[in-house]
Motif scaffolding. Sequence first.
Motif, PDB file in Angstrom:
ATOM      1  N   MET A   1      68.368  32.299  54.460  1.00 22.16           N
ATOM      2  CA  MET A   1      69.106  32.454  53.013  1.00 22.16           C
ATOM      3  C   MET A   1      69.908  33.553  52.469  1.00 22.16           C
ATOM      4  O   MET A   1      70.711  33.551  52.073  1.00 22.16           O
ATOM      5  CB  MET A   1      67.721  32.247  51.961  1.00 22.16           C
ATOM      6  CG  MET A   1      68.354  31.604  50.627  1.00 22.16           C
ATOM      7  SD  MET A   1      67.397  32.177  49.192  1.00 22.16           S
ATOM      8  CE  MET A   1      67.678  33.980  49.391  1.00 22.16           C
ATOM      9  N   THR A   2      69.337  34.785  52.942  1.00 21.17           N
ATOM     10  CA  THR A   2      69.843  36.022  52.538  1.00 21.17           C
ATOM     11  C   THR A   2      71.169  36.047  53.301  1.00 21.17           C
ATOM     12  O   THR A   2      72.256  36.708  52.836  1.00 21.17           O
ATOM     13  CB  THR A   2      69.124  37.150  52.832  1.00 21.17           C
ATOM     14  OG1 THR A   2      68.526  37.068  54.067  1.00 21.17           O
ATOM     15  CG2 THR A   2      67.762  37.052  52.054  1.00 21.17           C
TER      16      THR A   2
ATOM     17  N   MET B   1      74.062  33.454  41.337  1.00 16.27           N
ATOM     18  CA  MET B   1      72.774  33.631  42.066  1.00 16.27           C
ATOM     19  C   MET B   1      72.192  32.145  41.774  1.00 16.27           C
ATOM     20  O   MET B   1      71.993  31.291  42.720  1.00 16.27           O
ATOM     21  CB  MET B   1      71.893  34.668  41.799  1.00 16.27           C
ATOM     22  CG  MET B   1      70.378  34.500  42.212  1.00 16.27           C
ATOM     23  SD  MET B   1      70.307  34.220  43.997  1.00 16.27           S
ATOM     24  CE  MET B   1      70.386  36.199  44.506  1.00 16.27           C
TER      25      MET B   1
ATOM     26  N   GLN C   1      78.687  35.386  50.456  1.00 16.55           N
ATOM     27  CA  GLN C   1      79.263  34.849  49.119  1.00 16.55           C
ATOM     28  C   GLN C   1      80.199  35.951  48.514  1.00 16.55           C
ATOM     29  O   GLN C   1      79.838  37.153  48.743  1.00 16.55           O
ATOM     30  CB  GLN C   1      78.204  34.515  48.161  1.00 16.55           C
ATOM     31  CG  GLN C   1      77.226  33.639  48.336  1.00 16.55           C
ATOM     32  CD  GLN C   1      77.959  32.407  48.860  1.00 16.55           C
ATOM     33  OE1 GLN C   1      78.847  31.532  48.121  1.00 16.55           O
ATOM     34  NE2 GLN C   1      77.706  31.647  50.032  1.00 16.55           N
TER      35      GLN C   1
ATOM     36  N   ALA D   1      73.862  25.878  47.890  1.00 15.83           N
ATOM     37  CA  ALA D   1      73.599  26.169  49.340  1.00 15.83           C
ATOM     38  C   ALA D   1      72.889  25.239  49.902  1.00 15.83           C
ATOM     39  O   ALA D   1      72.145  24.553  49.371  1.00 15.83           O
ATOM     40  CB  ALA D   1      72.867  27.565  49.370  1.00 15.83           C
TER      41      ALA D   1
ATOM     42  N   TRP E   1      78.602  38.526  46.031  1.00 17.09           N
ATOM     43  CA  TRP E   1      77.714  39.197  46.419  1.00 17.09           C
ATOM     44  C   TRP E   1      78.388  40.537  47.303  1.00 17.09           C
ATOM     45  O   TRP E   1      77.712  41.648  47.297  1.00 17.09           O
ATOM     46  CB  TRP E   1      76.685  38.573  47.340  1.00 17.09           C
ATOM     47  CG  TRP E   1      75.492  39.450  47.825  1.00 17.09           C
ATOM     48  CD1 TRP E   1      75.271  40.286  48.811  1.00 17.09           C
ATOM     49  CD2 TRP E   1      74.351  39.408  47.087  1.00 17.09           C
ATOM     50  NE1 TRP E   1      74.119  40.854  49.020  1.00 17.09           N
ATOM     51  CE2 TRP E   1      73.625  40.291  47.585  1.00 17.09           C
ATOM     52  CE3 TRP E   1      73.775  39.069  45.710  1.00 17.09           C
ATOM     53  CZ2 TRP E   1      72.285  40.791  47.117  1.00 17.09           C
ATOM     54  CZ3 TRP E   1      72.617  39.537  45.343  1.00 17.09           C
ATOM     55  CH2 TRP E   1      71.682  40.198  45.988  1.00 17.09           C
TER      56      TRP E   1
ATOM     57  N   PHE F   1      74.315  29.537  43.558  1.00 16.16           N
ATOM     58  CA  PHE F   1      74.187  29.468  45.114  1.00 16.16           C
ATOM     59  C   PHE F   1      72.710  28.742  45.245  1.00 16.16           C
ATOM     60  O   PHE F   1      73.062  28.271  46.474  1.00 16.16           O
ATOM     61  CB  PHE F   1      74.271  31.109  45.431  1.00 16.16           C
ATOM     62  CG  PHE F   1      73.667  31.277  46.624  1.00 16.16           C
ATOM     63  CD1 PHE F   1      74.462  30.979  47.939  1.00 16.16           C
ATOM     64  CD2 PHE F   1      72.346  31.823  46.978  1.00 16.16           C
ATOM     65  CE1 PHE F   1      74.077  31.017  49.287  1.00 16.16           C
ATOM     66  CE2 PHE F   1      71.997  31.949  48.208  1.00 16.16           C
ATOM     67  CZ  PHE F   1      72.675  31.444  49.476  1.00 16.16           C
ATOM     68  N   LEU F   2      71.809  29.146  44.781  1.00 17.34           N
ATOM     69  CA  LEU F   2      70.657  28.421  45.098  1.00 17.34           C
ATOM     70  C   LEU F   2      70.648  26.823  45.069  1.00 17.34           C
ATOM     71  O   LEU F   2      70.002  26.050  45.829  1.00 17.34           O
ATOM     72  CB  LEU F   2      69.292  29.029  44.324  1.00 17.34           C
ATOM     73  CG  LEU F   2      69.227  30.503  44.485  1.00 17.34           C
ATOM     74  CD1 LEU F   2      67.997  30.970  43.493  1.00 17.34           C
ATOM     75  CD2 LEU F   2      68.683  30.677  45.889  1.00 17.34           C
TER      76      LEU F   2
ATOM     77  N   LYS G   1      73.003  33.515  54.252  1.00 20.99           N
ATOM     78  CA  LYS G   1      74.144  32.895  53.502  1.00 20.99           C
ATOM     79  C   LYS G   1      74.563  33.515  52.124  1.00 20.99           C
ATOM     80  O   LYS G   1      75.824  33.581  51.821  1.00 20.99           O
ATOM     81  CB  LYS G   1      73.574  31.574  53.342  1.00 20.99           C
ATOM     82  CG  LYS G   1      73.542  30.501  54.594  1.00 20.99           C
ATOM     83  CD  LYS G   1      73.059  29.280  54.084  1.00 20.99           C
ATOM     84  CE  LYS G   1      72.683  28.375  55.462  1.00 20.99           C
ATOM     85  NZ  LYS G   1      72.040  27.089  55.171  1.00 20.99           N
ATOM     86  N   MET G   2      73.822  34.147  51.586  1.00 18.91           N
ATOM     87  CA  MET G   2      73.958  34.696  50.292  1.00 18.91           C
ATOM     88  C   MET G   2      74.999  35.768  50.545  1.00 18.91           C
ATOM     89  O   MET G   2      75.776  36.083  49.480  1.00 18.91           O
ATOM     90  CB  MET G   2      72.692  35.220  49.714  1.00 18.91           C
ATOM     91  CG  MET G   2      72.832  35.996  48.236  1.00 18.91           C
ATOM     92  SD  MET G   2      71.339  36.532  47.678  1.00 18.91           S
ATOM     93  CE  MET G   2      70.853  37.788  49.001  1.00 18.91           C
TER      94      MET G   2
END
Length: 215
Positions: A183-184, A137, A190, A144, A193, A140-141, A186-187
């Motif tokens: 953002m979610t 996580m 992954q 991204a 995820w 990713f932040l 794109k998350m």
Amino acid sequence: MELSKLFFGLAVTASFICGAVAMSLFQSTPQQQPQTYQQEFVELQAVEVPDQQATPVINKQVVEINSDSSAAVSKSELEQQVAELKLQIENQQAVIASYRSSAIPPQQIDSHLDELYTLLEEQSRDEAWAYQVETAMSDFLIMADLPVQPQLSVSSCKSSVCQFKLLQPEGVDDLPSHYWRNMTDKMMEQSWWKQFKFTSTTSSDDSLTIIASTQ
């Protein structure tokens, strides 16, 4: 004496006649030259006219060929764009169908959330798995392509449940429109995820809370 006068008169007459003939020849010669030049110019124009008339026809044919080529290229590009749009629509429909098949009915969401928060409090921590997800996580932040990097205030995983809370970073007055949703999205693309079978998000203008479970 009379013979001398006669001879003189004949000489003058002959001289006059010669002068008249010379003058006549001098005047007739320049008149013929312009006629000859004019005739040659007319003949030259008569030869050049067909070439000048043929030139627009050739240019028109070239323009028509170029127009046909441009139309063929444009048609090919449009067909390719249509095919790409159809593929994107099919992919989106597949994602929606996947969400629908795995979605929990609304009447069960509240009770399921209560269960997850209970698990988050009661479960023991699987250090290897929890650390892996928490690190994923954080990475990713950072990696991204986000217009603004949020602040990760809560990152807590146990053995099957994780909770994350993201805040609007300091120094930023307003987040871009649909920031948390983008953002979610794109998350969820992954690979790390996709192990979660249930995800719940709660957002406000300046924060986002996520709870996810592999069960």
